[in-house]
Design an enzyme around this catalytic site. Structure first.
Site, short mmCIF file in Angstrom:
data_model
loop_
_atom_site.label_atom_id
_atom_site.label_comp_id
_atom_site.label_asym_id
_atom_site.label_seq_id
_atom_site.Cartn_x
_atom_site.Cartn_y
_atom_site.Cartn_z
N LYS A 31 54.31 19.31 22.42
CA LYS A 31 54.46 18.03 23.13
C LYS A 31 53.11 17.30 23.21
O LYS A 31 53.02 16.11 22.89
CB LYS A 31 55.00 18.26 24.56
CG LYS A 31 56.33 19.00 24.61
CD LYS A 31 56.84 19.18 26.03
CE LYS A 31 55.99 20.09 26.90
NZ LYS A 31 55.98 21.51 26.51
N ARG A 55 61.05 17.81 34.34
CA ARG A 55 61.31 19.22 34.06
C ARG A 55 62.43 19.79 34.90
O ARG A 55 62.75 20.96 34.78
CB ARG A 55 60.05 20.02 34.40
CG ARG A 55 59.14 20.28 33.22
CD ARG A 55 57.87 20.86 33.79
NE ARG A 55 57.33 21.89 32.98
CZ ARG A 55 56.30 21.71 32.16
NH1 ARG A 55 55.74 20.54 32.03
NH2 ARG A 55 55.83 22.73 31.48
N ARG A 66 45.82 29.00 21.27
CA ARG A 66 45.44 27.61 21.55
C ARG A 66 44.08 27.49 22.24
O ARG A 66 43.72 28.30 23.07
CB ARG A 66 46.49 26.96 22.48
CG ARG A 66 46.01 25.60 23.00
CD ARG A 66 47.05 24.83 23.73
NE ARG A 66 47.70 25.60 24.77
CZ ARG A 66 48.81 25.19 25.37
NH1 ARG A 66 49.37 24.06 25.03
NH2 ARG A 66 49.35 25.92 26.32
N ARG A 72 43.46 27.88 28.43
CA ARG A 72 44.12 27.69 29.73
C ARG A 72 44.41 29.03 30.40
O ARG A 72 44.78 30.00 29.74
CB ARG A 72 45.42 26.91 29.52
CG ARG A 72 45.19 25.42 29.49
CD ARG A 72 46.36 24.62 29.05
NE ARG A 72 47.65 25.01 29.58
CZ ARG A 72 48.78 24.39 29.29
NH1 ARG A 72 48.76 23.34 28.48
NH2 ARG A 72 49.92 24.79 29.78
N ARG A 116 56.85 30.99 32.29
CA ARG A 116 57.00 29.58 31.87
C ARG A 116 58.26 29.40 31.03
O ARG A 116 58.97 28.41 31.16
CB ARG A 116 55.76 29.15 31.06
CG ARG A 116 54.56 28.89 31.95
CD ARG A 116 53.25 28.98 31.19
NE ARG A 116 53.05 27.91 30.22
CZ ARG A 116 52.10 27.92 29.30
NH1 ARG A 116 51.26 28.94 29.20
NH2 ARG A 116 51.97 26.91 28.47
P1 AP5 Z 1 50.71 21.88 22.38
O1 AP5 Z 1 50.79 20.54 21.75
O2 AP5 Z 1 49.57 22.14 23.31
O3 AP5 Z 1 52.13 22.26 23.08
P2 AP5 Z 1 52.79 21.76 24.42
O4 AP5 Z 1 54.23 21.59 24.18
O5 AP5 Z 1 52.03 20.61 24.98
O6 AP5 Z 1 52.60 23.08 25.28
P3 AP5 Z 1 52.14 23.28 26.78
O7 AP5 Z 1 51.72 24.72 26.92
O8 AP5 Z 1 51.13 22.24 27.19
O9 AP5 Z 1 53.47 23.06 27.53
P4 AP5 Z 1 53.81 23.45 28.94
O10 AP5 Z 1 55.03 22.68 29.12
O11 AP5 Z 1 53.90 24.91 29.19
O12 AP5 Z 1 52.49 23.06 29.76
P5 AP5 Z 1 52.14 21.82 30.71
O13 AP5 Z 1 50.70 21.56 30.61
O14 AP5 Z 1 53.09 20.72 30.51
O15 AP5 Z 1 50.72 22.97 21.21
C1 AP5 Z 1 50.60 24.36 21.49
C2 AP5 Z 1 49.77 25.03 20.38
O16 AP5 Z 1 50.53 24.98 19.15
C3 AP5 Z 1 48.43 24.36 20.08
O17 AP5 Z 1 47.48 25.33 19.75
C4 AP5 Z 1 48.72 23.45 18.86
O18 AP5 Z 1 47.58 23.25 18.06
C5 AP5 Z 1 49.80 24.26 18.14
N1 AP5 Z 1 50.77 23.43 17.43
C6 AP5 Z 1 51.33 22.27 17.87
N2 AP5 Z 1 52.22 21.79 16.97
C7 AP5 Z 1 52.23 22.69 15.94
C8 AP5 Z 1 52.94 22.77 14.71
N3 AP5 Z 1 53.83 21.83 14.36
N4 AP5 Z 1 52.70 23.82 13.90
C9 AP5 Z 1 51.81 24.78 14.25
N5 AP5 Z 1 51.09 24.78 15.40
C10 AP5 Z 1 51.29 23.73 16.24
O19 AP5 Z 1 52.47 22.47 32.14
C11 AP5 Z 1 51.67 23.51 32.64
C12 AP5 Z 1 52.13 23.88 34.05
O20 AP5 Z 1 51.99 22.75 34.93
C13 AP5 Z 1 53.61 24.29 34.19
O21 AP5 Z 1 53.81 25.65 33.90
C14 AP5 Z 1 53.84 23.96 35.67
O22 AP5 Z 1 53.29 24.94 36.51
C15 AP5 Z 1 53.06 22.67 35.86
N6 AP5 Z 1 53.84 21.46 35.56
C16 AP5 Z 1 53.59 20.54 34.59
N7 AP5 Z 1 54.50 19.55 34.61
C17 AP5 Z 1 55.35 19.85 35.61
C18 AP5 Z 1 56.51 19.21 36.11
N8 AP5 Z 1 56.98 18.06 35.57
N9 AP5 Z 1 57.17 19.79 37.16
C19 AP5 Z 1 56.70 20.94 37.72
N10 AP5 Z 1 55.62 21.60 37.29
C20 AP5 Z 1 54.93 21.05 36.24
MG MG Z 2 50.91 20.28 26.72
#
Ligand code: AP5
Ligand code: MG
Length: 213
Positions: A13, A87, A126, A160, A171
């Protein structure tokens, strides 16, 4: 135009949101990034948020809805990519109300489909540029040999606290229990477009461009 990127942890994402910012001049709203900023504030709320995030659980709806509301109020004519929000069904309803209030429709929801084994491999490899947030991967998108971020030239990269196998299990569970019902929710609204998130980053970007029309 407002779009949502929906998908499990590690689906790509953030990576694709940054592509869209560059290609279309849209604004990325990542609740994960906003919460990571809040946790460094040193406040009691920041401390509570940090504990919840590190365990891999979801932060309460009112906190994240409040963060998004602030951003929309600050830029009522903006064009947003919602990355990791909504979410829960309550967050989805709240976003619908907020967009209605601002008179800006939701263009579509892009569901990024990636299987669980690939997610674990992606997340444990990552790292992120500490200055600009550019996302790297030891296996698929390594930091350049000169140790400098390709976007800003920064030399510090962070991993992270929730990018470990234990938090990742929580997660993933949170995704399947609380977030995946949104796939049906947006399908029923006629807003859902699903793309294969397993291909190379450029191929996924092309699929998203096609879905956006
Ligand atoms: P990346 O682009 O970083 O993936 P992502 O989908 O953004 O993954 P996240 O870990 O950020 O998602 P998340 O939903 O767990 O975390 P968030 O920060 O939102 O890519 C991942 C890796 O893959 C990278 O190394 C990249 O280079 C690689 N990659 C990407 N595309 C690729 C491809 N096509 N091929 C190969 N490799 C590839 O949330 C974190 C925490 O915050 C949650 O757990 C929760 O506690 C809280 N939180 C956030 N939002 C909310 C909400 N709305 N409600 C409640 N709690 C929330
Ligand atoms: Mg992300």
């Amino acid at each position: 135009m407002n779009i949502i990127l929906l998908g499990p942890p590690g689906a790509g994402k953030g990576t694709q949101a940054r592509r869209l910012v560059e290609a279309r001049g849209m604004t990325q709203l990542s609740t994960g990034d906003m919460l990571r900023e809040a946790r460094t504030s040193g406040t009691e709320m920041g401390q509570r948020v940090a504990e919840v995030m590190d365990r891999g659980e979801l932060v309460t709806d009112d906190i994240v809805i409040g963060l998004i509301e602030e951003k929309l109020e600050a830029d009522p004519d903006g064009s947003f990519i919602f990355d990791g929000f909504p979410r829960t069904l309550a967050q989805a309803d709240a976003l619908g109300d907020l967009l209605d209030r601002h008179g800006t429709p939701l263009h579509c929801v892009i569901e990024m489909q990636v299987d669980d084994a690939a997610l674990v491999a992606r997340i444990t490899a990552r790292s992120t540029c500490a200055s600009c947030g550019e996302v790297y991967n030891d296996l698929t998108r390594p930091i350049p040999d000169d140790g400098k971020c390709v976007v800003c030239g920064g030399t510090e990269f962070i991993r992270r606290a929730d990018d470990n196998e234990e938090s990742l299990k929580t997660r993933l569970l949170a995704y399947y229990k609380q977030t995946s019902p949104l796939i049906g929710y947006y399908y029923a609204k006629g807003a859902l477009k699903s793309v294969d998130g397993l291909g190379e980053i450029d191929a996924v970007a092309a699929a998203i461009e096609e879905a956006l029309g």
